[in-house]
Design an enzyme around this catalytic site. Structure first.
Site, mmCIF file in Angstrom:
data_model
loop_
_atom_site.group_PDB
_atom_site.id
_atom_site.type_symbol
_atom_site.label_atom_id
_atom_site.label_comp_id
_atom_site.label_asym_id
_atom_site.label_seq_id
_atom_site.Cartn_x
_atom_site.Cartn_y
_atom_site.Cartn_z
ATOM 1 N N HIS B 157 7.826 -1.832 -1.729
ATOM 2 C CA HIS B 157 8.990 -1.306 -1.021
ATOM 3 C C HIS B 157 9.723 -2.407 -0.271
ATOM 4 O O HIS B 157 10.442 -2.153 0.681
ATOM 5 C CB HIS B 157 8.590 -0.186 -0.051
ATOM 6 C CG HIS B 157 7.653 0.789 -0.676
ATOM 7 N ND1 HIS B 157 6.292 0.651 -0.592
ATOM 8 C CD2 HIS B 157 7.878 1.887 -1.434
ATOM 9 C CE1 HIS B 157 5.709 1.628 -1.263
ATOM 10 N NE2 HIS B 157 6.645 2.383 -1.791
HETATM 11 S S1 FES Z 1 6.170 -2.446 1.231
HETATM 12 FE FE1 FES Z 1 5.359 -0.459 0.863
HETATM 13 S S2 FES Z 1 3.355 -0.984 0.394
HETATM 14 FE FE2 FES Z 1 4.134 -2.915 0.798
#
Ligand code: FES
Ligand code: HEM
Lengths: 478, 193
Positions: B157
């Site tokens: 993410h």
């Molecule tokens: S940014 Fe969501 S798990 Fe690493």
């Protein structure tokens, strides 16, 4: 017997529920079930058995979380349960001893049924379902015993599968299907684990049918006399029998705990703590104690009858010993249920019970060893005579034999042995095994015709009143 | 019968309505509850990591084998850890980050441990390999992506970590955790869970 339901839903929710899924009514009716007021403690074993099944299922599910069904890893995974899993030792000890406690309870439960004639009209189906449960329990326990992959697991299962192989025509294919290969191995272990997990739930399903069938005619009772007046002869199951059964379960669990905590290996076999080795069979191979009587019957048959070889006859006798249980309701021709009122049948039953336990001891002992010796041991001189024939001279006098030995030429290969004479376990198992079948196939059918039963009480209420010596029914009024 | 009588017979001195039967009910229920709890405990506790699993919860790593400007990754009990050999430039950028606006404030020094000689060894940074957002394993120099701040980038993410393993951008709430570890010699570290 149960009559119309007396449950009346009180709250809004229970009324709503009662019109949709009357499960609360179902439970209430079970608790209210009219139960003969004279049931003794032999009747608590049904509840004890339900507790045993629940204990096996709960501990088994936990074991299955840690157990690995693979011949390379099974033994180590069970060792890991014993050493590394928190409380794994406890849970495995409960499961392994639980199997024994389960069989102890089921045997008492079955003997109870035989003594009080609980298998007779109108309870034949209850009895047959019970024998089905018993049979499935044996299958479950047998397959469970293979799982830890010890020496007894492996060689015991080899013996049993070979037994099945002895059945003509269908034996060999069944054996191959069971093993899934030329010998007991990974395929066998995996299917046994799968079935060992499944069968207890099948048993639970049949228990439901067993209790359903029970709730049609209602419980038998120690007099064997049917309920005549529900008001006078019965009490509601709750609280009278929930408390009595509960008390008995607690006592039973104390015995259970004694084994689990103080003698966890007393009922097991030391050889099963050695990992399976297909190249070496243990010196003395025996099944778990609860299968020993059948094992004794199997080994008791050492003779051929006509074209049927001893091996097959033994298998027939062993399975026959279970099959007679299925037809018992029709073998016993007496109309009187309880053996309290059947003096001859009662004595023969007591002998039968001892014979069954005795067969267990026969199964545990080497058939060629002696139950007792006929006299002090003697000595025997064995040698080969000049005509190359083996010779044996028995005597009490060691010195004399010793002198005879040195007189013989070295080519005689003379040696001195201990010679004992005694009553072989084999003979005992043949006698007891014969009694087992005589009891079912001859005594019970005949006694119904020739035995004169004692007078029976007019009703359950009557028998209770007599026992407690009160003339008026007031004390027992409900 | 007497047991029916006792239903209504109050115990002398007790409040009206309380009966011996109530006492028996409460006592029985209490003992049953105690028994159930005592039995439930082992059946729950058996789910915990077993002794052999717990025994596998540390590992020794030779930090002198880590190439300069890169990292090695180790699994301890199935959990990933990063051991990074930082270049002087990366160390400087980590120090510079101390004064930046941080979501989870920490100095670079606070994220190091003392070596066998009693001094911090800024060349070696040891962090957990689990992104503090939802647990992915961020990519680093060996995978060809270090994110906008030169440390690690989490592809799940888009969290960016700097050369001290501090979160600088993206949804992760915390810095990469520093595991328990110590120098057992100038070049060996022992990481424990
Ligand atoms: S940014 Fe969501 S798990 Fe690493
Ligand atoms: C009718 C009920 C059951 C009986 C009579 C029974 C009997 C047995 C026996 C005799 C053993 C060998 C014990 C030993 O020496 O270690 C065993 C092992 C085992 N059973 Fe059962 N069992 C029952 C139910 C279950 C259930 C429901 C499960 C799984 C859900 C299960 C899972 C296991 C496992 C995994 C083992 C191997 C571990 C061990 O050997 O301790 N059992 N069982």
């Amino acid at each position: 017997m149960s009559g119309p339901s007396t449950y009346e839903p009180k709250s809004g929710f229970t009324k709503w529920m009662d019109e949709r899924l009357p499960i609360i009514r179902f439970g209430a009716d079970l608790m209210d079930f009219p139960t003969p007021k004279n049931l003794n403690y032999w009747w608590t074993f049904g509840g004890i058995l339900a507790a045993c099944l629940a204990i096996q299922i709960v501990t088994g599910i936990v074991l299955a979380m840690h157990y690995v069904a693979n011949t390379q890893m099974a033994f180590a995974s069970v060792e890991r349960i014993m050493r590394d899993i928190d409380f794994g030792w406890l849970i495995r000890n409960i499961h392994a001893n639980g199997a024994s406690m389960f069989f102890l309870a089921v045997y008492i439960h079955m003997f109870r049924g035989m003594y009080y004639g609980s298998y007779k009209n109108p309870r034949e189906v209850i009895w047959i379902l019970g024998v089905v449960i018993y049979f499935l329990m044996m299958a479950t326990a047998f397959m469970g015993y293979v799982l830890p992959w010890g020496q007894m697991s492996f060689h015991g299962s080899a013996v049993i599968t070979n037994l099945i192989g002895a059945i003509p025509l269908i034996g060999e294919p069944i054996k191959t299907y069971l093993m899934g290969g030329p010998a007991i191995g990974d395929p066998t272990l995996n299917r046994f684990f799968s079935l060992h997990y499944l069968l207890p739930f099948v048993i639970a399903g049949i228990v439901v049918l067993h209790i359903w069938a029970l709730h049609v005619p209602g419980n038998n009772n120690p007099t064997g006399v049917s309920v005549k007046d529900v008001k006078k002869d019965t009490v509601p199951f709750h609280p009278y029998y929930t408390v009595k059964d509960g008390f008995a379960i607690v006592i039973f669990l104390i015995l259970f705990a004694l084994f689990v905590f103080y003698f966890p290996n007393a009922l097991g076999h030391a050889d099963n703590s050695v990992e399976a080795n297909p190249l070496q069979t243990p010196a003395h191979i025996v099944p778990e104690w609860y299968l020993l009587p059948f094992y004794a019957i199997l080994r008791a048959v050492t003779f051929d009858i006509g074209p049927i070889p001893a091996k097959l006859l033994g298998v027939i006798a062993m399975f026959g010993a279970i099959v007679v249980l299925f037809i018992l309701p029709w073998l016993d021709t007496s109309k009187v249920r309880s053996m309290r009122y059947r003096p001859v049948a009662r004595s023969l039953f007591v002998v039968f019970a001892f014979a069954s336990v005795g067969l267990g001891f026969c199964g545990a002992n080497d058939p060629d060893k002696f139950v007792f010796n006929f006299g002090p041991d003697k000595v025997a001189l064995v040698y080969t005579d000049t005509n190359r024939q083996p010779q044996r001279e028995v005597s009490d006098d060691y010195a004399a034999l010793r002198a005879r030995q040195s007189a013989l030429p070295p080519t005689a290969g003379a040696a001195i042995e201990v010679q004992s004479e005694g009553f072989k376990w084999l003979w005992l198992s043949q006698i007891l095994g014969a009694y087992y079948f005589l009891y079912f196939l001859v005594f019970l059918p005949l006694l119904g015709v020739i035995e004169k039963p004692k007078p029976r009480p007019a009703s359950i209420a009557d028998s209770v009143r007599k026992k407690h010596g009160s003339a008026t029914p007031a004390a027992a009024a409900h | 019968m007497s047991e029916h009588g006792s239903k209504t017979a109050p115990i002398a001195g007790a409040h009206a309505g309380e009966t011996r039967r109530d006492f028996i009910h409460i006592a029985a229920a209490t003992v049953t509850a105690g028994g159930v709890a005592a039995v439930a405990w082992p059946f729950v506790q058996q789910l915990a990591p077993a002794a052999d699993t717990r025994a596998l919860s540390s590992a020794e790593v030779d930090v002198s084998k880590v190439p300069l400007g890169s990292e090695i990754r180790v699994l301890i009990g199935g959990q990933p850890f990063f051991i990074r050999h930082r270049t002087p430039g990366e160390i400087a950028s980590a120090k510079a980050g101390d004064t930046a606006q941080l979501r989870d404030p920490a100095t670079d020094d606070s994220r190091l441990v003392k070596g066998a000689d009693g001094n911090l060894n800024p060349a070696i940074l040891v962090t957990s390999g689990t992104c503090t957002h939802l647990g992915c394993v961020p990519v680093g120099p060996a995978q060809g992506s270090v994110g906008e701040f030169g440390g690690w980038y989490c592809p799940c993410h888009g969290s960016h970590y700097d050369t001290s393993g501090r979160v600088r951008k993206g949804p992760a709430p915390k810095n990469l955790a520093i595991p328990k570890y110590e120098y057992s010699s100038p070049t060996m570290i022992k990481i424990s869970l």
